[in-house]
Enzyme design. Structure first.
Site, mmCIF file in Angstrom:
data_model
loop_
_atom_site.group_PDB
_atom_site.id
_atom_site.type_symbol
_atom_site.label_atom_id
_atom_site.label_comp_id
_atom_site.label_asym_id
_atom_site.label_seq_id
_atom_site.Cartn_x
_atom_site.Cartn_y
_atom_site.Cartn_z
ATOM 1 N N ALA A 75 12.595 43.347 -93.759
ATOM 2 C CA ALA A 75 11.501 42.555 -93.077
ATOM 3 C C ALA A 75 10.052 43.196 -93.441
ATOM 4 O O ALA A 75 10.154 44.562 -94.190
ATOM 5 C CB ALA A 75 11.142 42.194 -91.688
ATOM 6 N N TYR A 141 2.275 39.012 -89.566
ATOM 7 C CA TYR A 141 3.155 40.335 -89.478
ATOM 8 C C TYR A 141 4.395 40.062 -88.008
ATOM 9 O O TYR A 141 5.128 40.092 -87.872
ATOM 10 C CB TYR A 141 2.551 41.693 -90.153
ATOM 11 C CG TYR A 141 4.141 42.692 -89.423
ATOM 12 C CD1 TYR A 141 5.304 42.380 -89.945
ATOM 13 C CD2 TYR A 141 3.363 43.698 -88.631
ATOM 14 C CE1 TYR A 141 6.302 43.811 -89.856
ATOM 15 C CE2 TYR A 141 4.437 45.239 -88.445
ATOM 16 C CZ TYR A 141 5.765 44.132 -88.862
ATOM 17 O OH TYR A 141 6.352 45.281 -88.562
ATOM 18 N N ARG A 221 -3.017 55.873 -80.537
ATOM 19 C CA ARG A 221 -2.203 55.786 -81.413
ATOM 20 C C ARG A 221 -1.409 56.290 -80.965
ATOM 21 O O ARG A 221 -1.338 57.544 -80.723
ATOM 22 C CB ARG A 221 -1.738 55.090 -82.644
ATOM 23 C CG ARG A 221 -2.991 54.250 -83.349
ATOM 24 C CD ARG A 221 -2.150 52.528 -82.974
ATOM 25 N NE ARG A 221 -3.098 51.602 -83.613
ATOM 26 C CZ ARG A 221 -4.214 51.243 -83.235
ATOM 27 N NH1 ARG A 221 -4.655 51.909 -81.976
ATOM 28 N NH2 ARG A 221 -5.071 50.605 -83.683
ATOM 29 N N ALA A 283 -9.907 45.533 -90.057
ATOM 30 C CA ALA A 283 -10.635 43.970 -88.862
ATOM 31 C C ALA A 283 -8.538 43.999 -88.364
ATOM 32 O O ALA A 283 -7.651 44.231 -88.555
ATOM 33 C CB ALA A 283 -10.337 42.675 -90.090
HETATM 34 N N1 UDP Z 1 -6.112 54.173 -90.407
HETATM 35 C C1 UDP Z 1 -7.864 54.919 -90.586
HETATM 36 N N2 UDP Z 1 -7.951 54.952 -91.920
HETATM 37 C C2 UDP Z 1 -6.738 54.996 -92.730
HETATM 38 C C3 UDP Z 1 -5.573 54.232 -91.892
HETATM 39 C C4 UDP Z 1 -5.483 54.781 -90.620
HETATM 40 O O1 UDP Z 1 -8.206 54.878 -89.940
HETATM 41 O O2 UDP Z 1 -6.944 55.076 -93.897
HETATM 42 C C5 UDP Z 1 -6.629 54.209 -88.716
HETATM 43 C C6 UDP Z 1 -6.201 53.259 -87.869
HETATM 44 O O3 UDP Z 1 -7.280 52.049 -88.090
HETATM 45 C C7 UDP Z 1 -5.400 53.065 -86.892
HETATM 46 C C8 UDP Z 1 -4.703 53.636 -87.008
HETATM 47 O O4 UDP Z 1 -5.435 54.950 -88.149
HETATM 48 O O5 UDP Z 1 -6.566 53.102 -85.937
HETATM 49 C C9 UDP Z 1 -3.485 53.753 -87.812
HETATM 50 O O6 UDP Z 1 -3.222 53.153 -88.408
HETATM 51 P P1 UDP Z 1 -1.383 53.003 -89.568
HETATM 52 O O7 UDP Z 1 -2.126 51.623 -89.947
HETATM 53 O O8 UDP Z 1 -0.843 53.879 -89.632
HETATM 54 O O9 UDP Z 1 -0.649 51.705 -88.380
HETATM 55 P P2 UDP Z 1 -0.921 50.897 -87.089
HETATM 56 O O10 UDP Z 1 -1.454 51.433 -86.336
HETATM 57 O O11 UDP Z 1 -1.980 50.412 -87.579
HETATM 58 O O12 UDP Z 1 0.241 50.243 -87.078
#
Ligand code: UDP
Length: 329
Positions: A75, A141, A221, A283
């Protein structure tokens, strides 16, 4: 009897194939290599390059092999891309699931383990998130994965297929010898982006917002090692083989780490400085996403082995150091 792994050349798929092979299972992989990599295909598995949206591809695989169960990773998984191109997600993810389930019904294959996501919940109503909490995805997604779960639910009632859906929180890390790992393009995930700084591929990491209602203002997270995720798939197959009923499980460590804490842990894991800039919020990012995985622990007997986030990042660092340009295929 073999296990068919759809998307076995991808990040979590390739680690799951590795664990299945280690356990002595015969594995068949189908992958269209759109986002997967030939270099991630386990040499002990039988490989078909093909797209699960083509019924003939699946008919051939199900005819040429005795398949006991399907593990489905094939996917698209980029939240941002899904916002700008939702139909790509409904076609590849949702329609792909339809063709796969139709083929399983045609060939009498009655077990499927599915790669789902915390994105099915959307903005959480409480922390930690439980499996029966409200599911209101905030992007196509997550919506596509939720629809795929519902498709399995109705097909299970009508056609006797049993399923396990595994809702991952933040997959992280790589196999300990660094031979396979995470390679997305474009890369959007926090840990690989942080590690690009000490690799010399990026000047700094941008923190997406520090005004969230969390202790240090950055998002929390639940990071879970990819081998722990892989082990849950192995356990889910065993559960279905024992006659377990269709079920949904969260997979996480149950502990939240902030973006700033992850950067600090990466500094410690690499022993190198990592330059940081503070940027705008991204966002659609909820302030916190933390799993309750009690159900998976109780019902599947799952026990994550990587509980130290620094060690998790250390495994990712090893992979990226050995493969600074990814798989190069
Ligand atoms: N994040 C960030 N800088 C980046 C990429 C991600 O601060 O360059 C933050 C993002 O806002 C989230 C966390 O890191 O709070 C994890 O993001 P990721 O995209 O790895 O996973 P998601 O939680 O979106 O599935």
């Amino acid at each position: 009897m073999s296990i068919l792994v759809c998307g076995g050349a991808g990040y979590i798929g390739s680690h799951t194939v590795h664990q299945l092979v280690e356990k002595g299972e015969d594995v068949v992989i189908v992958d269209n290599l759109q986002t997967g990599h030939m270099g991630a295909v386990n040499p002990k598995a039988k490989f078909y390059k093909g797209d699960i949206r083509e019924a003939e591809v699946l008919d051939r695989i199900f005819t040429e092999n005795k398949i006991d169960a399907v593990v489905h990773f094939a996917a698209n998984s980029l939240v941002g891309e899904s916002m700008t191109n939702p139909l790509k997600y409904f076609n590849n993810n949702v329609y792909g699931m339809q063709v796969l389930l139709e083929a399983m019904v045609r060939h009498g294959i009655d077990k499927i383990v599915f790669s789902s996501t915390a994105a099915t919940y959307g903005e959480p109503e409480r922390i930690p998130i439980m499996e029966d909490d409200r599911t209101e995805p905030t992007n196509p997604y997550g919506q596509s994965k939720l629809i795929m779960e519902k498709m399995m639910k109705w097909v299970s009632l009508a056609n006797g297929i049993r399923y396990v859906s595994l809702r991952y929180f933040n997959a992280a890390g790589a196999i300990e010898d660094g031979s396979i790992g995470e390679d997305h393009s474009p890369e959007t995930h926090l840990i690989p982006l942080i590690l690009q700084v000490p690799l010399g591929k990026r000047d700094h990491i941008t923190v997406f917002g520090e005004d969230y209602p969390t202790p240090d203002g950055t998002c929390l997270r639940d990071y879970i090692h990819v081998l722990d995720l892989a082990d849950a798939h192995v356990l889910a197959i065993d559960y279905l083989r024992r006659g377990g009923e269709s079920n949904i499980f969260n997979l996480g460590n149950g502990q939240g780490f902030s973006v700033k804490e992850m950067i600090e842990a990466a500094r410690e894991a690499t022993g190198l400085d990592i330059k940081v800039e503070i940027g705008e919020r991204r966002a659609g990012d909820p302030a916190q996403l933390i799993a309750s995985s009690e159900k998976a622990r109780k019902v599947l007997g799952w026990q994550p082995k990587f509980t130290d986030v620094k060690a998790v990042i250390g495994t990712a660092w090893k992979w990226h150091q050995q493969h600074p340009e990814g798989y190069q295929d």
